[in-house]
Design an enzyme around this catalytic site. Structure first.
Site, PDB file in Angstrom:
ATOM      1  N   ILE A   1       5.800  -4.312  -7.858  1.00 20.66           N
ATOM      2  CA  ILE A   1       6.644  -3.099  -7.806  1.00 20.66           C
ATOM      3  C   ILE A   1       7.990  -3.279  -8.437  1.00 20.66           C
ATOM      4  O   ILE A   1       8.361  -2.428  -9.363  1.00 20.66           O
ATOM      5  CB  ILE A   1       6.857  -2.420  -6.597  1.00 20.66           C
ATOM      6  CG1 ILE A   1       5.507  -2.171  -5.835  1.00 20.66           C
ATOM      7  CG2 ILE A   1       7.433  -0.915  -6.770  1.00 20.66           C
ATOM      8  CD1 ILE A   1       4.227  -1.157  -6.593  1.00 20.66           C
TER       9      ILE A   1
ATOM     10  N   HIS B   1      -7.775   0.422  -7.356  1.00 19.93           N
ATOM     11  CA  HIS B   1      -8.486   1.483  -6.646  1.00 19.93           C
ATOM     12  C   HIS B   1      -8.738   2.766  -7.467  1.00 19.93           C
ATOM     13  O   HIS B   1      -7.610   3.184  -8.244  1.00 19.93           O
ATOM     14  CB  HIS B   1      -8.048   1.601  -5.183  1.00 19.93           C
ATOM     15  CG  HIS B   1      -8.078   0.274  -4.402  1.00 19.93           C
ATOM     16  ND1 HIS B   1      -9.401  -0.036  -3.948  1.00 19.93           N
ATOM     17  CD2 HIS B   1      -7.331  -0.503  -3.946  1.00 19.93           C
ATOM     18  CE1 HIS B   1      -9.062  -1.020  -3.153  1.00 19.93           C
ATOM     19  NE2 HIS B   1      -7.993  -1.424  -3.354  1.00 19.93           N
TER      20      HIS B   1
END
Length: 498
Positions: free
Chosen positions: A15, A52
């Site tokens: 991140i 995902h």
């Protein structure tokens, strides 16, 4: 040292690096403070490497929105950064009628989240995708993919560095103060002082601790920012089984499960992973990456049940990674991501509880943070932003012979194999050593070049890499570190060379 920046990011995981790379597009003075000797040494590089689709997250949550958006951004990002990605899709399988309610729930959730291409398949249709798979029905999500998590994490950081973001490794934040003129003064363990206008907390497992340094213990909506570390253990299987899995196969997760269940995951480099488990660990030991014999036995048993061809000799390595969960053991399940400017602390952007799908969501989180920073200061685009990394995705051995021949003529070190298992060349080792972040441990080389990840686990290549570091880079015995300070590999020479 006392340095001033427009933006400082605490944490060099997936991140923090995605944010750094996005901010590097603009005329800002930006820095990343990372307590480890390299980026991505914790959660970001210790996971399944799955992108995902977004079916597993409650509609309307940040997790759902950012997963779907981040997934859609990955093809262009990986193309620019030369990172391998494979869109192999995923089957979420119901083994019996009792699990069909879970299929219905996930299907409705996925459609509401805007996940593309979802279908419910019967067993015959499942067999066409993955022969031998059990179950009465499955959700097929074609946007699910696999990626190298450490490859992407490092690529984001190195591209951000190319675009003038400064990285300070081995830099542990010990205190943060807010000044009367709305600046932040950050002190680190090496007694250096950093000052910034915007401070971004992307410290992963340490995000709650960083928030607490500014007296921020609750989100703007009153939720606790406490982090509950949860360990996931994995086995790595030998490449003998490459091709056994054509797609990702997951069980239907329970509503209170800490993860998505134990499963088999093919990797972009040909290995298969078994895992992860999901076991909460001590709060005061968030970086405890021990594996446990009882859990590994469960993984072996589960893996051989899911893929009967597995032999004991196929298990070549194990590892663990810890999730920064916001939900305690007695609650289970998953809390939503917290991404906000903390109330009463102007300029402090808090990013807390980024567990799965954090890897998938990373570019979308960076996009979101960039908009938040733009509300604090003007963002003028650079004319000379470098969007692409040089080179090619994957490794030299992946290239067709005619391309290999051209590269060997240009750089003869491509013609010498250093890692026999993974067919990694001397040129790739040298490129890893000469990374622009200045990371120099054996693990840093391993993550960049993939040396030591094969069947012999470094038995062949480690002495050769040690020799390259000594003869071509002037390393002394005390300079060699496995991973971090005090992880010395050598303490001296057995005999001095003549």
């Amino acid at each position: 040292m006392n340095k001033f920046y427009d933006v400082i990011i605490i944490g060099g995981g997936i991140i923090g690096n995605a944010i750094a790379r996005e901010l590097s597009r603009f005329q800002l003075k930006t820095a990343v403070l990372e307590k480890e000797p390299d980026v991505g040494m914790e959660t970001s590089c210790r996971n399944s490497g799955v992108l995902h689709s977004g079916i597993n997250y409650k509609a309307g949550t940040l997790r759902a929105k950012l997963a779907v958006r981040g997934n859609a951004m990955m093809d262009q990002l990986c193309s620019d950064l030369k990172v391998k990605i494979k869109r192999i899709g995923k089957l979420t399988v119901a083994l019996d009628n009792d699990e069909m309610s879970g299929i219905d729930r996930l299907m409705a959730q996925g459609k509401e989240n805007g996940v593309p291409g979802l279908r419910v398949l019967n067993n015959a249709e499942m067999q066409e995708i993955q022969p031998g798979v059990d179950g009465i029905a499955a959700i097929w999500s074609p946007s699910s993919a696999i990626i190298s998590p450490y490859g992407l994490t490092i690529a984001l950081a190195e591209n951000a560095c190319t675009n003038s973001v400064e990285f300070f490794l081995n830099t542990n934040v010990t205190s943060i103060e807010k000044t009367d003129d709305n600046k932040f003064i950050i002190t680190t363990s090496d007694k250096n002082i950093y000052k910034t206008t915007v401070l971004i907390n992307s410290a992963g497992l340490g995000s709650g601790k960083i928030s607490g340094m500014l007296g921020v213990t609750k989100s703007n909506s009153g939720e606790s920012l406490k982090i509950w570390p949860c360990r996931g253990e994995y086995y790595v299987l030998d490449k003998r089984l490459e091709g056994s899995l054509k797609t990702l196969i997951y069980p239907v997760p329970g509503a209170k499960d800490a993860g998505l269940g134990i499963h088999l995951t093919p990797t972009v480099d040909g290995n298969i992973l078994i895992g992860p488990s999901a076991n909460y660990i001590l709060e005061e030991m968030p970086e405890d990456y021990k594996v446990t014999s009882s859990v590994l036995e469960d993984l072996r048993r589960e893996g051989q049940k899911l893929l009967p061809d597995i032999k004991m000799s196929d298990f070549i390595r194990n590892f663990a990674g810890n999730r920064p969960k916001r939900t305690p053991p007695e609650v289970g399940g998953n809390g939503d991501f917290i991404i906000e400017e903390a109330d009463g602390v102007k300029g402090f952007i808090n990013i807390v509880g980024i567990e799965s799908p954090g890897l998938t969501s990373a570019p979308a989180i960076a996009e979101m943070i960039c908009k938040m920073v733009s509300e604090k200061m003007p963002l003028d685009e650079k004319e000379n932003f470098v969007s692409q990394r040089p080179g090619f995705a994957g490794h030299f051995c992946d290239l067709p012979p005619e391309e290999q021949e051209i590269l060997i003529k240009e750089a003869p070190d491509y013609g010498e194999i250093i890692c026999r298992c993974e067919k990694i060349t001397k040129k790739e080792i040298r490129d890893a050593i000469e990374n622009n972040l200045g990371a120099r441990s054996l693990v840093s080389i391993k993550y960049r070049a993939r040396s030591g990840m094969g069947r012999c686990q470094g038995g062949f290549c480690t002495p050769r890499i040690v020799r390259i570091l000594r003869d071509e880079y002037g390393y002394k015995p005390e300079d060699y570190m496995l991973r971090e300070a005090k992880s010395n590999l050598f303490f001296g020479n057995v005999r001095e060379s003549e």
